[in-house]
Design a protein around this motif. Structure first.
Motif, PDB file in Angstrom:
ATOM      1  N   GLY A  69      50.112   6.447  17.311  1.00  0.00           N
ATOM      2  CA  GLY A  69      48.462   7.196  16.799  1.00  0.00           C
ATOM      3  C   GLY A  69      47.647   8.344  17.809  1.00  0.00           C
ATOM      4  N   GLN A  70      48.703   8.718  18.673  1.00  0.00           N
ATOM      5  CA  GLN A  70      47.683   9.799  19.713  1.00  0.00           C
ATOM      6  C   GLN A  70      48.670  10.962  19.590  1.00  0.00           C
ATOM      7  OE1 GLN A  70      45.571   8.959  21.669  1.00  0.00           O
ATOM      8  NE2 GLN A  70      45.670   6.672  20.812  1.00  0.00           N
ATOM      9  N   THR A  71      47.610  11.309  20.012  1.00  0.00           N
ATOM     10  CA  THR A  71      47.943  13.189  19.773  1.00  0.00           C
ATOM     11  C   THR A  71      48.193  13.137  21.912  1.00  0.00           C
ATOM     12  OG1 THR A  71      46.757  13.780  17.824  1.00  0.00           O
ATOM     13  CG2 THR A  71      47.157  15.762  19.562  1.00  0.00           C
ATOM     14  N   VAL A  72      48.990  13.914  22.042  1.00  0.00           N
ATOM     15  CA  VAL A  72      49.189  14.501  23.489  1.00  0.00           C
ATOM     16  C   VAL A  72      49.162  16.028  23.629  1.00  0.00           C
ATOM     17  CG1 VAL A  72      50.940  13.165  23.559  1.00  0.00           C
ATOM     18  CG2 VAL A  72      52.532  15.042  23.596  1.00  0.00           C
ATOM     19  N   GLU A  73      48.725  16.412  24.759  1.00  0.00           N
ATOM     20  CA  GLU A  73      48.013  18.064  24.650  1.00  0.00           C
ATOM     21  C   GLU A  73      49.523  18.454  25.993  1.00  0.00           C
ATOM     22  OE1 GLU A  73      44.702  20.896  25.016  1.00  0.00           O
ATOM     23  OE2 GLU A  73      43.664  18.690  25.013  1.00  0.00           O
ATOM     24  N   GLY A  74      50.012  19.835  25.927  1.00  0.00           N
ATOM     25  CA  GLY A  74      51.013  20.359  26.796  1.00  0.00           C
ATOM     26  C   GLY A  74      51.349  21.226  27.279  1.00  0.00           C
ATOM     27  N   ILE A  75      51.927  21.502  27.874  1.00  0.00           N
ATOM     28  CA  ILE A  75      52.283  23.221  28.607  1.00  0.00           C
ATOM     29  C   ILE A  75      54.117  23.649  27.665  1.00  0.00           C
ATOM     30  CG2 ILE A  75      52.678  25.409  29.780  1.00  0.00           C
ATOM     31  CD1 ILE A  75      49.214  24.540  29.225  1.00  0.00           C
ATOM     32  N   HIS A  76      54.157  23.988  26.970  1.00  0.00           N
ATOM     33  CA  HIS A  76      55.864  23.680  26.720  1.00  0.00           C
ATOM     34  C   HIS A  76      55.815  25.358  27.008  1.00  0.00           C
ATOM     35  CE1 HIS A  76      54.534  19.878  25.160  1.00  0.00           C
ATOM     36  NE2 HIS A  76      55.538  19.280  25.901  1.00  0.00           N
ATOM     37  N   PHE A  77      57.424  25.362  27.524  1.00  0.00           N
ATOM     38  CA  PHE A  77      57.959  27.358  27.853  1.00  0.00           C
ATOM     39  C   PHE A  77      56.678  28.055  27.773  1.00  0.00           C
ATOM     40  CE2 PHE A  77      61.076  24.023  25.396  1.00  0.00           C
ATOM     41  CZ  PHE A  77      61.763  24.592  26.626  1.00  0.00           C
ATOM     42  N   GLY A  78      55.562  27.113  28.605  1.00  0.00           N
ATOM     43  CA  GLY A  78      54.586  28.748  28.616  1.00  0.00           C
ATOM     44  C   GLY A  78      53.330  28.729  27.074  1.00  0.00           C
ATOM     45  N   THR A  79      54.067  27.762  26.775  1.00  0.00           N
ATOM     46  CA  THR A  79      52.449  27.773  25.532  1.00  0.00           C
ATOM     47  C   THR A  79      51.831  26.677  25.543  1.00  0.00           C
ATOM     48  OG1 THR A  79      54.467  29.316  24.606  1.00  0.00           O
ATOM     49  CG2 THR A  79      52.383  28.166  22.862  1.00  0.00           C
ATOM     50  N   THR A  91      50.139  23.112  23.693  1.00  0.00           N
ATOM     51  CA  THR A  91      51.349  22.316  22.444  1.00  0.00           C
ATOM     52  C   THR A  91      50.130  21.429  22.406  1.00  0.00           C
ATOM     53  OG1 THR A  91      52.571  21.219  23.475  1.00  0.00           O
ATOM     54  CG2 THR A  91      53.201  23.222  22.794  1.00  0.00           C
ATOM     55  N   ARG A  92      50.191  20.601  21.087  1.00  0.00           N
ATOM     56  CA  ARG A  92      49.524  19.462  21.011  1.00  0.00           C
ATOM     57  C   ARG A  92      50.957  18.882  19.858  1.00  0.00           C
ATOM     58  NH1 ARG A  92      43.332  17.390  20.947  1.00  0.00           N
ATOM     59  NH2 ARG A  92      43.214  18.628  22.458  1.00  0.00           N
ATOM     60  N   GLN A  93      50.946  17.540  19.925  1.00  0.00           N
ATOM     61  CA  GLN A  93      51.663  17.391  18.881  1.00  0.00           C
ATOM     62  C   GLN A  93      50.779  15.447  19.001  1.00  0.00           C
ATOM     63  OE1 GLN A  93      55.668  16.151  20.770  1.00  0.00           O
ATOM     64  NE2 GLN A  93      56.317  15.606  18.732  1.00  0.00           N
ATOM     65  N   TYR A  94      50.480  14.920  17.170  1.00  0.00           N
ATOM     66  CA  TYR A  94      50.331  14.091  17.160  1.00  0.00           C
ATOM     67  C   TYR A  94      51.822  12.589  16.280  1.00  0.00           C
ATOM     68  CZ  TYR A  94      48.242  10.686  14.305  1.00  0.00           C
ATOM     69  OH  TYR A  94      48.299   9.158  13.522  1.00  0.00           O
ATOM     70  N   PHE A  95      51.644  11.845  16.734  1.00  0.00           N
ATOM     71  CA  PHE A  95      52.635  10.576  16.869  1.00  0.00           C
ATOM     72  C   PHE A  95      52.392   9.570  15.778  1.00  0.00           C
ATOM     73  CE2 PHE A  95      53.270  12.507  21.187  1.00  0.00           C
ATOM     74  CZ  PHE A  95      54.635  12.785  20.413  1.00  0.00           C
TER      75      PHE A  95
END
Length: 167
Positions: free
Chosen positions: A74-84, A86-90
């Protein structure tokens, strides 16, 4: 010391000590490491000799299956993947949406959480899943989480409920 006398002090032989020689040039002159590097090298050597070598990463706690579920579902995570960025919702249904900055639409995949890992399959929603799994650790001091797998380490933070916008 009066700055106008600095040149005279150096000329008189009062220069700060040089760092240790680390090799020889073809001309036979010594090669010295920069003073900062020499100091850092000395500190690292002493701390390693006394068993006080600093950790490569701050203290991180691996999460359990239940902790990962409570963190992601039920959350969104925000991060850096390979220098980009990103956001991901579950979603609670097992659907996950992933988007990187600049994308027009998110990618869809399946996810599951088991055996103290988050697993996802990006083979498409209607095909047999091929799971890639990651453990998750938490660095409470910095407020960061990390996806970790062989040769992969990506930081993220919790951004809240559903939110795939970068604004």
């Amino acid at each position: 010391m009066n700055p106008s006398c600095a040149g005279n002090a150096l000329e008189a032989g009062f220069a700060p000590p040089r760092s240790p020689a680390i090799g020889k040039k073809a001309s036979g002159k010594d090669i010295h490491m920069p003073r900062f590097a020499a100091s850092l090298f000395s500190i690292m050597t002493l701390t390693a000799a006394f068993g006080m070598a600093p950790a490569l990463h701050a203290e991180e706690t691996p999460l359990t299956t239940q902790q990962i579920q409570e963190l992601l579902v039920g959350q969104t995570v925000e991060g850096i993947h390979f220098g980009t960025h990103t956001r991901q919702y579950f979603a609670q249904s097992g659907l996950t949406l992933w988007i990187k900055k600049g994308d027009a639409v998110p990618s869809e995949a399946r996810y599951k959480i088991e055996d103290d890992q988050y697993c996802s399959s990006w083979t498409g929603l209607w095909t047999t899943p091929e799971w890639g799994c990651f453990s998750i650790t938490h660095d409470a001091e910095q407020g960061l989480y990390y996806y970790i797998a062989d040769g992969f380490r990506a930081p993220f933070v919790i951004a809240g409920g559903f939110s795939l916008s970068f604004d």
